[in-house]
Design a protein around this motif. Structure first.
Motif, PDB file in Angstrom:
ATOM      1  N   SER A   1      -1.039  14.541  -3.274  1.00 51.94           N
ATOM      2  CA  SER A   1      -1.328  13.585  -4.557  1.00 51.94           C
ATOM      3  C   SER A   1       0.375  12.957  -4.674  1.00 51.94           C
ATOM      4  O   SER A   1       0.358  11.404  -4.611  1.00 51.94           O
ATOM      5  N   LEU A   2       1.513  13.128  -4.129  1.00 53.29           N
ATOM      6  CA  LEU A   2       1.878  12.526  -3.906  1.00 53.29           C
ATOM      7  C   LEU A   2       2.465  11.948  -2.486  1.00 53.29           C
ATOM      8  O   LEU A   2       3.111  10.139  -3.405  1.00 53.29           O
ATOM      9  N   ASN A   3       1.835  11.855  -2.141  1.00 48.82           N
ATOM     10  CA  ASN A   3       1.893  10.981  -0.943  1.00 48.82           C
ATOM     11  C   ASN A   3       1.422   9.912  -1.443  1.00 48.82           C
ATOM     12  O   ASN A   3       1.397   8.932  -1.038  1.00 48.82           O
ATOM     13  N   SER A   4      -0.228  10.212  -1.868  1.00 50.26           N
ATOM     14  CA  SER A   4      -1.259   9.276  -2.843  1.00 50.26           C
ATOM     15  C   SER A   4       0.038   7.828  -3.389  1.00 50.26           C
ATOM     16  O   SER A   4      -0.338   6.699  -2.975  1.00 50.26           O
ATOM     17  N   LYS A   5       0.723   9.299  -4.270  1.00 50.84           N
ATOM     18  CA  LYS A   5       1.440   8.027  -5.179  1.00 50.84           C
ATOM     19  C   LYS A   5       2.661   7.256  -5.069  1.00 50.84           C
ATOM     20  O   LYS A   5       2.396   5.834  -5.412  1.00 50.84           O
ATOM     21  N   ILE A   6       3.119   7.524  -3.450  1.00 53.39           N
ATOM     22  CA  ILE A   6       3.842   6.771  -3.044  1.00 53.39           C
ATOM     23  C   ILE A   6       3.460   5.343  -2.282  1.00 53.39           C
ATOM     24  O   ILE A   6       4.006   4.676  -2.260  1.00 53.39           O
ATOM     25  N   ARG A   7       2.159   5.857  -2.108  1.00 50.85           N
ATOM     26  CA  ARG A   7       1.941   4.627  -1.017  1.00 50.85           C
ATOM     27  C   ARG A   7       0.555   3.775  -1.514  1.00 50.85           C
ATOM     28  O   ARG A   7       0.250   2.340  -1.473  1.00 50.85           O
ATOM     29  N   VAL A   8      -0.226   4.446  -2.656  1.00 49.33           N
ATOM     30  CA  VAL A   8      -0.762   3.448  -3.372  1.00 49.33           C
ATOM     31  C   VAL A   8      -0.888   3.117  -4.842  1.00 49.33           C
ATOM     32  O   VAL A   8      -1.214   1.862  -5.776  1.00 49.33           O
ATOM     33  N   HIS A   9      -0.897   3.881  -5.863  1.00 48.79           N
ATOM     34  CA  HIS A   9      -0.383   4.681  -7.572  1.00 48.79           C
ATOM     35  C   HIS A   9       0.629   3.916  -7.664  1.00 48.79           C
ATOM     36  O   HIS A   9       0.596   3.471  -8.896  1.00 48.79           O
ATOM     37  N   ASP A  10       1.933   4.325  -7.367  1.00 41.69           N
ATOM     38  CA  ASP A  10       3.432   3.912  -7.931  1.00 41.69           C
ATOM     39  C   ASP A  10       3.867   3.377  -7.148  1.00 41.69           C
ATOM     40  O   ASP A  10       3.759   2.038  -6.955  1.00 41.69           O
ATOM     41  N   ALA A  11       3.941   3.165  -6.049  1.00 45.97           N
ATOM     42  CA  ALA A  11       5.164   2.153  -4.842  1.00 45.97           C
ATOM     43  C   ALA A  11       3.488   2.148  -3.678  1.00 45.97           C
ATOM     44  O   ALA A  11       3.049   2.264  -4.194  1.00 45.97           O
ATOM     45  N   ASN A  12       4.107   1.602  -2.665  1.00 48.55           N
ATOM     46  CA  ASN A  12       3.495   0.762  -1.840  1.00 48.55           C
ATOM     47  C   ASN A  12       4.545   0.956  -0.347  1.00 48.55           C
ATOM     48  O   ASN A  12       4.504  -0.007   0.947  1.00 48.55           O
ATOM     49  N   VAL A  13       4.596   2.197  -0.055  1.00 52.69           N
ATOM     50  CA  VAL A  13       4.757   2.595   0.909  1.00 52.69           C
ATOM     51  C   VAL A  13       4.075   2.147   2.274  1.00 52.69           C
ATOM     52  O   VAL A  13       3.227   3.605   2.470  1.00 52.69           O
ATOM     53  N   ASN A  14       3.536   1.194   2.625  1.00 52.91           N
ATOM     54  CA  ASN A  14       2.738   0.436   3.780  1.00 52.91           C
ATOM     55  C   ASN A  14       3.008  -0.373   4.434  1.00 52.91           C
ATOM     56  O   ASN A  14       4.677  -0.357   4.416  1.00 52.91           O
ATOM     57  N   HIS A  15       2.496  -1.059   5.308  1.00 50.46           N
ATOM     58  CA  HIS A  15       2.703  -1.961   6.266  1.00 50.46           C
ATOM     59  C   HIS A  15       3.637  -3.164   6.074  1.00 50.46           C
ATOM     60  O   HIS A  15       3.065  -3.346   4.940  1.00 50.46           O
ATOM     61  N   GLY A  16       4.922  -3.485   6.116  1.00 52.29           N
ATOM     62  CA  GLY A  16       5.603  -4.410   5.379  1.00 52.29           C
ATOM     63  C   GLY A  16       6.346  -3.603   4.615  1.00 52.29           C
ATOM     64  O   GLY A  16       7.192  -4.801   3.844  1.00 52.29           O
ATOM     65  N   PHE A  17       6.060  -2.920   3.532  1.00 50.21           N
ATOM     66  CA  PHE A  17       7.105  -2.428   2.421  1.00 50.21           C
ATOM     67  C   PHE A  17       8.067  -2.579   2.813  1.00 50.21           C
ATOM     68  O   PHE A  17       9.512  -2.555   1.586  1.00 50.21           O
ATOM     69  N   ILE A  18       8.822  -1.931   3.432  1.00 56.28           N
ATOM     70  CA  ILE A  18      10.286  -1.678   4.464  1.00 56.28           C
ATOM     71  C   ILE A  18      10.138  -2.746   5.307  1.00 56.28           C
ATOM     72  O   ILE A  18       9.248  -2.645   7.251  1.00 56.28           O
ATOM     73  N   ARG A  19      11.747  -3.672   5.678  1.00 54.92           N
ATOM     74  CA  ARG A  19      11.234  -4.479   6.843  1.00 54.92           C
ATOM     75  C   ARG A  19      12.729  -4.821   7.859  1.00 54.92           C
ATOM     76  O   ARG A  19      13.157  -5.194   8.061  1.00 54.92           O
ATOM     77  N   VAL A  20      13.281  -3.422   8.233  1.00 59.11           N
ATOM     78  CA  VAL A  20      14.655  -3.080   8.454  1.00 59.11           C
ATOM     79  C   VAL A  20      14.042  -2.462  10.118  1.00 59.11           C
ATOM     80  O   VAL A  20      13.236  -1.543  10.051  1.00 59.11           O
ATOM     81  N   ARG A  21      15.263  -2.497  10.657  1.00 57.44           N
ATOM     82  CA  ARG A  21      15.654  -1.752  12.489  1.00 57.44           C
ATOM     83  C   ARG A  21      16.154  -0.163  12.207  1.00 57.44           C
ATOM     84  O   ARG A  21      17.117  -0.250  12.050  1.00 57.44           O
ATOM     85  N   GLY A  22      15.387   0.515  12.448  1.00 59.72           N
ATOM     86  CA  GLY A  22      16.548   1.029  12.197  1.00 59.72           C
ATOM     87  C   GLY A  22      15.761   3.173  11.938  1.00 59.72           C
ATOM     88  O   GLY A  22      15.281   2.873  10.736  1.00 59.72           O
ATOM     89  N   LEU A  23      17.033   4.099  11.997  1.00 61.36           N
ATOM     90  CA  LEU A  23      15.122   5.457  11.932  1.00 61.36           C
ATOM     91  C   LEU A  23      16.488   5.670  10.514  1.00 61.36           C
ATOM     92  O   LEU A  23      16.015   5.617   9.317  1.00 61.36           O
ATOM     93  N   ASN A  24      17.187   5.447  10.345  1.00 60.82           N
ATOM     94  CA  ASN A  24      18.247   5.666   9.596  1.00 60.82           C
ATOM     95  C   ASN A  24      18.379   4.722   8.579  1.00 60.82           C
ATOM     96  O   ASN A  24      18.671   5.481   7.389  1.00 60.82           O
TER      97      ASN A  24
END
Length: 540
Positions: free
Chosen positions: A446-469
């Motif tokens: 449920s937490l995974n779905s919250k941050i990807r769909v229902h609350d935030a949007n952690v999908n392609h293009g959500f973050i656009r920086v290089r590097g793991l850290n």
């Protein structure tokens, strides 16, 4: 939440004691002071992720700074000349990105803060005297740094449960993979040098496919086993890895990171973690005194000889060989079965319980062993080879053991921890008690779905920086803001005081609570309700 509530939480989250010490340790003491301090960067990122959870690009962060009210900028201590002209606003993007990469470089290998006092050592015992409570000394791994930011979304006064569920989800890089015939000589697969290939399973939104990016391992707090207490769906910590590499190392580092903010005595995992060899996963968790509840892969199931004659290992639990043969090889419930079919399958697995060995005493930590007693000694079955058990009620099962034959029903034995350590767990697999405990793991999904769909949007293009850290830092700020929003939603919907409201001494928010209903075309906002009514989905 109102703008003032978001400002108050952004300031309080950036002033968390451990986070303040961390950011202060990362600040350089030589040269000209940076115009954008790490503390100000944290306030800006916290405010943005509380305001706009749909995107976390650097341009969107700068846009949030430009669009907030002058009063809000003054409270967050953002200089007004940064947004006074169009040229100044254009330079804000680069300023934020530069400080993010600087923070990423400072925390990439962890952070160590030295003691501010003299260390005294006992010459006879070699023991070091405890530090004063004001000593800032700490050593943080990258996972602990990221989890410290995540935990900043929770007030320090909020109680944490000692049980967590852990799972991973994909974080796709914004940069596309190079064609196979155009891979650079250094071997990188896209513009992000630290991104790797990964594989994600099918969902109702997409098929099983490969992707380029990272895997985000998350931990969420769950209720204690058997309590049934409902807790908010919060993120307890995170660990990020390239592609699907080092999954076990990420899980162990994540457990350590969560333990730095409270006790962890129980952890729930799926088969993606527990198929690792015992010495790499089960043993390190046992040494941390963390009890694991997990599902078994088909390679972990089946019947194997026990440690002594008359005993059997069945699906990771130790049984007497007197267990009926029709109970030795059972198939688990299948996906799509009705609840009635599942209950009938559970009854078959529960029928094994009288023949199972039970713990005779607490684990011997020094020797790494566990004492077990047979089912007849435990009073679970009647066995002819244990005369005392035959005087028990005939309501309990009677074994078919031949008197005088080798039998495991009435014995005690010592089992080393290393024997079948990968597959062993306290509750027998697929029993009703195990299913009730393991199903708490659904909360991490449920937490995974919250941050990807229902609350935030952690999908392609959500973050656009290089590097793991740098990517991990932005994800940590996102999850911290999610925690703050989830606390607000959950407590307001339940009609009880919100922890941040109490912690900050804010006046009671008595605004009417609106709710949203779904339809095939679009969501519709309903009339306001008052706090304390039935549970619903409050809008913020």
């Amino acid at each position: 939440m109102t703008e003032q509530q978001r400002i108050n939480r952004a300031i309080a989250m950036s002033n968390t004691p451990t986070l303040t010490t961390l950011l202060d340790a990362c600040t350089k003491r030589v040269g000209r002071p940076a115009l954008l301090s790490y503390a100000l960067l944290a306030r800006i990122l916290f405010f943005h992720t509380l305001t706009n959870p749909a995107t976390l690009t650097i341009a969107s962060v700068a846009r949030t700074v430009a669009e907030m009210s002058p009063r809000a900028r003054a409270q967050l201590e953002i200089p007004e000349n940064w947004v006074a002209t169009s040229d100044a606003r254009k330079g804000l993007d680069k300023r934020i990105l530069d400080r993010l990469h600087a923070l990423g470089s400072a925390t990439g290998a962890g952070v160590t803060v030295d003691h501010d006092h003299t260390l005294w050592v006992n010459a006879d015992t070699g023991e070091i005297d405890p530090c004063p409570t004001s000593c800032p000394a700490l050593t943080l791994t990258p996972e602990q740094i990221h989890s410290t930011i995540v935990q900043a979304g929770l007030p320090t006064t909020l109680p944490r449960t000692p049980a967590v569920a852990i799972d991973g989800t994909d974080v796709e890089s914004h940069y596309a993979a190079y064609p196979h015939d155009a891979v650079p000589p250094d071997g990188r697969i896209c513009a992000d040098r630290e991104a790797r290939w990964g594989k994600r399973t099918a969902t109702n939104r997409r098929p099983t496919e490969f992707y380029v990016g990272f895997e985000l391992h998350l931990a969420t707090y769950i209720a204690r086993e058997g309590t049934g207490n409902e807790v908010p769906l919060l993120c307890a910590g995170m660990a990020l890895r390239p592609g699907v590499t080092d999954r076990i190392g990420a899980a162990l580092a994540l457990v350590d990171a969560v333990m730095s903010h409270g006790d962890v005595t129980e952890a729930l995992f799926d088969r993606g973690y527990t198929m690792a060899t015992g010495e790499h996963f089960a043993r390190p968790l046992r040494n941390r005194r963390v009890e694991v509840v997990f599902d078994l892969h088909s390679s972990q199931r089946g019947t194997r000889p026990g440690p002594v004659p008359g005993t059997l290992w069945i699906d990771g639990s130790l049984y007497s060989a007197a267990i009926p043969t029709n109970l030795r090889q059972l198939d688990p419930p299948r996906i799509g079965q009705t609840s009635g079919d599942n209950a009938r399958v559970r009854e078959l697995f529960d029928a094994r319980e009288p023949f199972r060995f039970t713990r005779h005493s607490r684990r011997n930590d020094a020797l790494g062993t566990q004492r077990y007693k047979g089912p007849a000694l435990a009073g679970h079955v009647r066995c002819p080879n244990t005369p005392a058990s035959m005087r028990r009620s005939q309501d309990i099962p009677t074994t078919t053991c031949t008197p005088g034959s080798v039998c495991g029903c009435g014995i005690t034995l010592t089992v080393p921890d290393t024997l079948h350590e990968r597959d062993r767990q306290r509750l027998p697999w697929q029993s009703t008690a195990w299913a009730s405990s393991y199903h708490r793991r659904n909360r991490i999904e449920s937490l995974n779905s919250k941050i990807r769909v229902h609350d935030a949007n952690v999908n392609h293009g959500f973050i656009r920086v290089r590097g793991l850290n740098p990517t991990a830092l932005l994800l940590a700020f996102t999850l911290a803001a999610y925690n703050a929003r989830e606390l607000h939603r959950w407590h307001v919907a339940a009609g009880i005081d919100e922890p941040w409201q109490t912690y900050l001494g804010e006046p009671i928010d008595d605004r009417p609570i609106g709710y949203t209903t779904r339809s095939r075309t679009k969501p519709r906002r309903g009339p306001p309700r008052t706090a304390g009514t039935a549970r619903h989905n409050p809008t913020t």
